[in-house]
Motif scaffolding. Structure first.
Motif, PDB file in Angstrom:
ATOM      1  N   GLY A  21       0.726  -1.279  -0.197  1.00 30.40           N
ATOM      2  CA  GLY A  21       0.040  -0.050   0.008  1.00 30.40           C
ATOM      3  C   GLY A  21       0.803   1.395   0.141  1.00 30.40           C
ATOM      4  O   GLY A  21       0.190   2.318   0.154  1.00 30.40           O
ATOM      5  N   LYS A  22       1.909   1.197  -0.040  1.00 31.40           N
ATOM      6  CA  LYS A  22       2.923   2.376   0.085  1.00 31.40           C
ATOM      7  C   LYS A  22       2.828   3.253  -1.471  1.00 31.40           C
ATOM      8  O   LYS A  22       2.271   2.588  -2.386  1.00 31.40           O
ATOM      9  CB  LYS A  22       4.277   2.272   0.126  1.00 31.40           C
ATOM     10  CG  LYS A  22       5.209   1.532  -1.041  1.00 31.40           C
ATOM     11  CD  LYS A  22       6.495   1.686  -0.662  1.00 31.40           C
ATOM     12  CE  LYS A  22       7.120   0.710   0.437  1.00 31.40           C
ATOM     13  NZ  LYS A  22       8.032   1.156   1.165  1.00 31.40           N
ATOM     14  N   THR A  23       2.660   4.639  -1.384  1.00 24.30           N
ATOM     15  CA  THR A  23       2.289   5.407  -2.609  1.00 24.30           C
ATOM     16  C   THR A  23       3.414   4.926  -3.673  1.00 24.30           C
ATOM     17  O   THR A  23       4.562   4.255  -3.134  1.00 24.30           O
ATOM     18  CB  THR A  23       2.538   7.038  -2.290  1.00 24.30           C
ATOM     19  OG1 THR A  23       3.771   7.095  -2.034  1.00 24.30           O
ATOM     20  CG2 THR A  23       1.609   7.275  -1.202  1.00 24.30           C
ATOM     21  N   ILE A  24       3.060   5.185  -4.884  1.00 23.38           N
ATOM     22  CA  ILE A  24       3.948   4.504  -5.934  1.00 23.38           C
ATOM     23  C   ILE A  24       5.250   5.357  -6.034  1.00 23.38           C
ATOM     24  O   ILE A  24       6.409   4.684  -6.346  1.00 23.38           O
ATOM     25  CB  ILE A  24       3.095   4.362  -7.451  1.00 23.38           C
ATOM     26  CG1 ILE A  24       3.882   3.826  -8.490  1.00 23.38           C
ATOM     27  CG2 ILE A  24       2.673   5.880  -7.752  1.00 23.38           C
ATOM     28  CD1 ILE A  24       4.250   2.450  -8.151  1.00 23.38           C
ATOM     29  N   GLY A  25       5.421   6.651  -5.510  1.00 27.01           N
ATOM     30  CA  GLY A  25       6.427   7.405  -5.865  1.00 27.01           C
ATOM     31  C   GLY A  25       7.506   7.004  -4.692  1.00 27.01           C
ATOM     32  O   GLY A  25       8.711   6.808  -5.300  1.00 27.01           O
ATOM     33  N   GLN A  26       7.061   6.625  -3.668  1.00 27.56           N
ATOM     34  CA  GLN A  26       7.854   6.159  -2.744  1.00 27.56           C
ATOM     35  C   GLN A  26       8.432   4.704  -2.970  1.00 27.56           C
ATOM     36  O   GLN A  26       9.598   4.170  -2.577  1.00 27.56           O
ATOM     37  CB  GLN A  26       7.459   5.966  -1.133  1.00 27.56           C
ATOM     38  CG  GLN A  26       6.954   7.514  -0.691  1.00 27.56           C
ATOM     39  CD  GLN A  26       6.220   7.397   0.623  1.00 27.56           C
ATOM     40  OE1 GLN A  26       6.093   6.778   1.256  1.00 27.56           O
ATOM     41  NE2 GLN A  26       5.786   8.870   0.956  1.00 27.56           N
ATOM     42  N   SER A  27       7.650   3.847  -3.671  1.00 28.88           N
ATOM     43  CA  SER A  27       8.090   2.525  -4.101  1.00 28.88           C
ATOM     44  C   SER A  27       9.082   2.610  -5.050  1.00 28.88           C
ATOM     45  O   SER A  27      10.061   1.698  -4.939  1.00 28.88           O
ATOM     46  CB  SER A  27       6.774   1.699  -4.645  1.00 28.88           C
ATOM     47  OG  SER A  27       6.044   1.313  -3.767  1.00 28.88           O
ATOM     48  N   ARG A  28       8.897   3.686  -5.969  1.00 30.88           N
ATOM     49  CA  ARG A  28      10.207   3.860  -7.001  1.00 30.88           C
ATOM     50  C   ARG A  28      11.302   4.011  -6.236  1.00 30.88           C
ATOM     51  O   ARG A  28      12.469   3.660  -6.668  1.00 30.88           O
ATOM     52  CB  ARG A  28       9.742   4.756  -7.964  1.00 30.88           C
ATOM     53  CG  ARG A  28       8.534   4.380  -8.677  1.00 30.88           C
ATOM     54  CD  ARG A  28       8.143   5.502  -9.926  1.00 30.88           C
ATOM     55  NE  ARG A  28       6.980   5.121 -10.601  1.00 30.88           N
ATOM     56  CZ  ARG A  28       5.992   5.879 -10.588  1.00 30.88           C
ATOM     57  NH1 ARG A  28       6.079   7.293  -9.912  1.00 30.88           N
ATOM     58  NH2 ARG A  28       4.804   5.834 -11.425  1.00 30.88           N
ATOM     59  N   LYS A  29      11.261   5.073  -5.276  1.00 27.83           N
ATOM     60  CA  LYS A  29      12.474   5.519  -4.397  1.00 27.83           C
ATOM     61  C   LYS A  29      13.015   4.311  -3.539  1.00 27.83           C
ATOM     62  O   LYS A  29      14.342   4.205  -3.746  1.00 27.83           O
ATOM     63  CB  LYS A  29      12.322   6.688  -3.578  1.00 27.83           C
ATOM     64  CG  LYS A  29      11.694   7.975  -4.260  1.00 27.83           C
ATOM     65  CD  LYS A  29      11.345   9.092  -3.293  1.00 27.83           C
ATOM     66  CE  LYS A  29      11.262  10.416  -3.974  1.00 27.83           C
ATOM     67  NZ  LYS A  29      10.904  11.508  -3.012  1.00 27.83           N
ATOM     68  N   GLU A  30      12.121   3.364  -3.137  1.00 25.25           N
ATOM     69  CA  GLU A  30      12.717   2.421  -2.472  1.00 25.25           C
ATOM     70  C   GLU A  30      13.645   1.397  -3.464  1.00 25.25           C
ATOM     71  O   GLU A  30      14.863   0.716  -3.137  1.00 25.25           O
ATOM     72  CB  GLU A  30      11.581   1.403  -1.930  1.00 25.25           C
ATOM     73  CG  GLU A  30      11.916   0.027  -1.152  1.00 25.25           C
ATOM     74  CD  GLU A  30      10.953  -0.515  -0.465  1.00 25.25           C
ATOM     75  OE1 GLU A  30      11.246  -1.892  -0.353  1.00 25.25           O
ATOM     76  OE2 GLU A  30       9.894   0.016  -0.297  1.00 25.25           O
ATOM     77  N   ILE A  31      13.231   1.279  -4.650  1.00 29.38           N
ATOM     78  CA  ILE A  31      13.773   0.369  -5.744  1.00 29.38           C
ATOM     79  C   ILE A  31      15.199   1.028  -5.882  1.00 29.38           C
ATOM     80  O   ILE A  31      16.388   0.274  -6.147  1.00 29.38           O
ATOM     81  CB  ILE A  31      13.161   0.067  -6.898  1.00 29.38           C
ATOM     82  CG1 ILE A  31      11.684  -0.456  -6.417  1.00 29.38           C
ATOM     83  CG2 ILE A  31      13.899  -0.966  -7.893  1.00 29.38           C
ATOM     84  CD1 ILE A  31      11.878  -2.126  -5.771  1.00 29.38           C
ATOM     85  N   GLU A  32      15.245   2.081  -6.024  1.00 29.26           N
ATOM     86  CA  GLU A  32      16.542   3.193  -6.571  1.00 29.26           C
ATOM     87  C   GLU A  32      17.355   2.931  -5.413  1.00 29.26           C
ATOM     88  O   GLU A  32      18.791   2.754  -5.421  1.00 29.26           O
ATOM     89  CB  GLU A  32      16.072   4.469  -6.544  1.00 29.26           C
ATOM     90  CG  GLU A  32      14.989   4.701  -7.833  1.00 29.26           C
ATOM     91  CD  GLU A  32      14.584   6.235  -8.074  1.00 29.26           C
ATOM     92  OE1 GLU A  32      14.884   6.910  -7.102  1.00 29.26           O
ATOM     93  OE2 GLU A  32      14.038   6.454  -8.936  1.00 29.26           O
ATOM     94  N   LYS A  33      16.897   3.006  -4.009  1.00 35.48           N
ATOM     95  CA  LYS A  33      17.559   2.927  -2.972  1.00 35.48           C
ATOM     96  C   LYS A  33      18.434   1.389  -2.790  1.00 35.48           C
ATOM     97  O   LYS A  33      19.555   1.222  -2.495  1.00 35.48           O
ATOM     98  CB  LYS A  33      16.984   3.181  -1.498  1.00 35.48           C
ATOM     99  CG  LYS A  33      17.790   3.178  -0.508  1.00 35.48           C
ATOM    100  CD  LYS A  33      17.229   3.935   0.817  1.00 35.48           C
ATOM    101  CE  LYS A  33      18.136   4.369   1.881  1.00 35.48           C
ATOM    102  NZ  LYS A  33      17.329   4.808   2.939  1.00 35.48           N
ATOM    103  N   CYS A  34      17.600   0.424  -3.207  1.00 34.99           N
ATOM    104  CA  CYS A  34      18.245  -0.778  -3.074  1.00 34.99           C
ATOM    105  C   CYS A  34      19.472  -1.032  -4.341  1.00 34.99           C
ATOM    106  O   CYS A  34      20.363  -1.642  -3.824  1.00 34.99           O
ATOM    107  CB  CYS A  34      17.197  -1.752  -3.856  1.00 34.99           C
ATOM    108  SG  CYS A  34      15.817  -2.297  -2.564  1.00 34.99           S
TER     109      CYS A  34
END
Length: 455
Positions: free
Chosen positions: A75-88
């Motif tokens: 359920g996290k917002t899509i923008g924050q999900s994208r940032k999570e992958i970038e941080k990975c």
């Protein structure tokens, strides 16, 4: 055959169903991981780094797919999900480029002809991971562990099994040998058996305090090292010389980021008396204006909580706090809509002994606390069983640093929300756990710090 069902917390609809593996199947996978370790540990840093750079590229190349999956499952917002992958991907590249120097032998001058400390991998590491950062939490453990020469097996949260299998697939596509990183879709009841498996050498857990106590107890009985990153009730001190607009912007983001479900989220705001009313009024205005909605909508500020049972538990904590004398300023009502939504909520005038002061509120609920002066603010901030993150908002950096040094937490940030950074150690004290992830401290948690002496 037992299964795991993932549910979209925004709609309540079923996403997918995954077959759980049996204890015997799990043991077979762990045995394979041990066999892989025997050869993986022989590879040099350059060989491991080459694969880790490939993993970073795969994560970035499939960023939208992975981000959409994380958003659907928790359920996290899509923008924050994208940032999570970038941080990975960032973590992959950091350890690919720096593990060799972080684990370099350390020469120690003694009467020996040669004496030094070397760092060697220990074997298969079990990770028990939560749902709130379904990709990053796993990467944060796996990347340094694998770069050190260990192999890893994952027991991920049931509600993000799609992310767990996607990660396993990403490691395979990157060229990591079978068994280097393995997802174990097992029932939580089997975790004890997994920890006791002779091929599991250590355990790392990110999750709740009760889960940490349980896993640490089992591991301790089996003399296996653990790293625990548990809950937090992070306090941020708001001083009277602060830029109020900036402070309330950060407070709003800090409390609603990841839909309020972050161990290091800003949860308790300790505000000096002189600016208490002004801060509360502007903070309330901004929390009220934050848009709650469908997490795939690019304009949504925060989405639903991960599960309805977690939402309902949070609501009970809000009601209990109000019954104890806390003042409900904003929110506090379950909306009449599908999904695990809970509105941005503010509880003010909290004191020690109240639920919202003493315990972690893992959702979009802020606790606002009045302090008489700097010393009282530090006292209130430290009046907690937790000690993960903390912060100070101030117009005077020296004053902020002075208070930050007094805060009882693994991290204390001045004029910035606490974040994990691969260049810096991350972890907590008190009931927030022990051990460290990231930086040199993290990669050295699961190695044999070995002395070599040559006459």
């Amino acid at each position: 055959m037992a299964t795991t069902i993932t549910i979209n917390p925004s709609t309540g609809e079923k996403i997918a169903e995954y077959n759980r593996i049996t204890i015997n199947e799990a043991k077979e996978k762990i045995t394979q991981s041990k066999k892989t370790f025997d050869s993986w540990k022989q590879k040099n840093f350059e060989e491991r780094a080459q694969l880790m750079h490939k993993l970073a590229a795969i994560l970035e190349g499939n960023k939208e797919e992975y981000a959409q999956l994380a958003t659907r499952e928790m359920g996290k917002t899509i923008g924050q999900s994208r940032k999570e992958i970038e941080k990975c991907a960032l973590v992959c590249r950091y350890y690919a480029d720096h593990s060799k120097e972080l684990l370099a032998d350390e020469i120690v001058k003694t009467e020996a002809t040669k004496s030094y400390v070397t760092f060697k991998p220990i074997g298969v590491i079990l990770a028990v991971m939560p749902w709130n950062f379904p990709f990053y939490q796993v990467i944060r453990f796996a990347v340094p562990a694998l770069m050190a020469g260990n192999t890893g097996v994952l027991k991920h949260a049931s509600n993000v099994q799609g992310c767990a299998f996607a990660l396993e697939d990403a490691f395979v596509k990157s060229g990591f040998p079978t068994g280097t990183f393995t997802n174990l879709n097992i029932d939580s009841k089997l975790v004890k058996d997994i920890i006791e498996n002779k091929n599991i050498m250590a355990v790392t857990l990110t999750g709740s305090e009760p889960a940490g106590r349980s896993v640490a107890s089992i591991a301790g009985q089996n003399l296996k090292k653990t790293v625990m990153e548990l809950g937090g009730s992070d306090a941020y001190i708001i001083l009277d010389d602060v830029d109020m607009e900036e402070a309330t912007d950060m407070a709003t983001l800090g409390r609603l980021q990841n839909n309020g479900q972050t161990c290091i989220a800003a949860k308790r705001f300790v505000v000096l008396d002189e600016i208490y009313d002004e801060f509360l009024a502007l903070f309330t205005k901004k929390m009220k204006a934050a848009k709650m909605g469908e997490p795939t909508d690019e304009t949504t500020y925060y989405g639903p909580m991960a599960r309805t049972d977690l939402r309902d538990q949070l609501h009970e904590q809000v009601l209990k706090t109000v019954a104890q004398g806390g003042r409900l300023v904003l929110g506090g009502e379950i909306p009449d809509r599908n999904g695990a939504y809970y509105p941005a909520t503010i509880l003010a005038d909290l004191e020690p002994g109240m639920e919202g002061f003493d315990n972690e509120l893992f959702g979009p609920v802020a606790s606002v606390i009045r302090a008489k002066d700097d010393a009282h603010a530090v006292e209130l901030a430290n009046n907690s069983v937790f000690g993960l993150g903390s912060g100070v908002f101030t117009g005077n950096k020296e004053r902020g640093e002075r208070l930050a040094l007094q805060l009882e937490a693994g991290s204390s940030f001045v004029n910035k929300l606490v974040v994990s950074d691969p260049r810096l150690p991350f972890g907590g004290i008190k009931n927030s756990g022990y051990g460290r992830e990231l930086a040199a401290y993290g990669i050295r948690e699961f190695v044999n710090t070995k002395t070599i002496w040559i006459n």
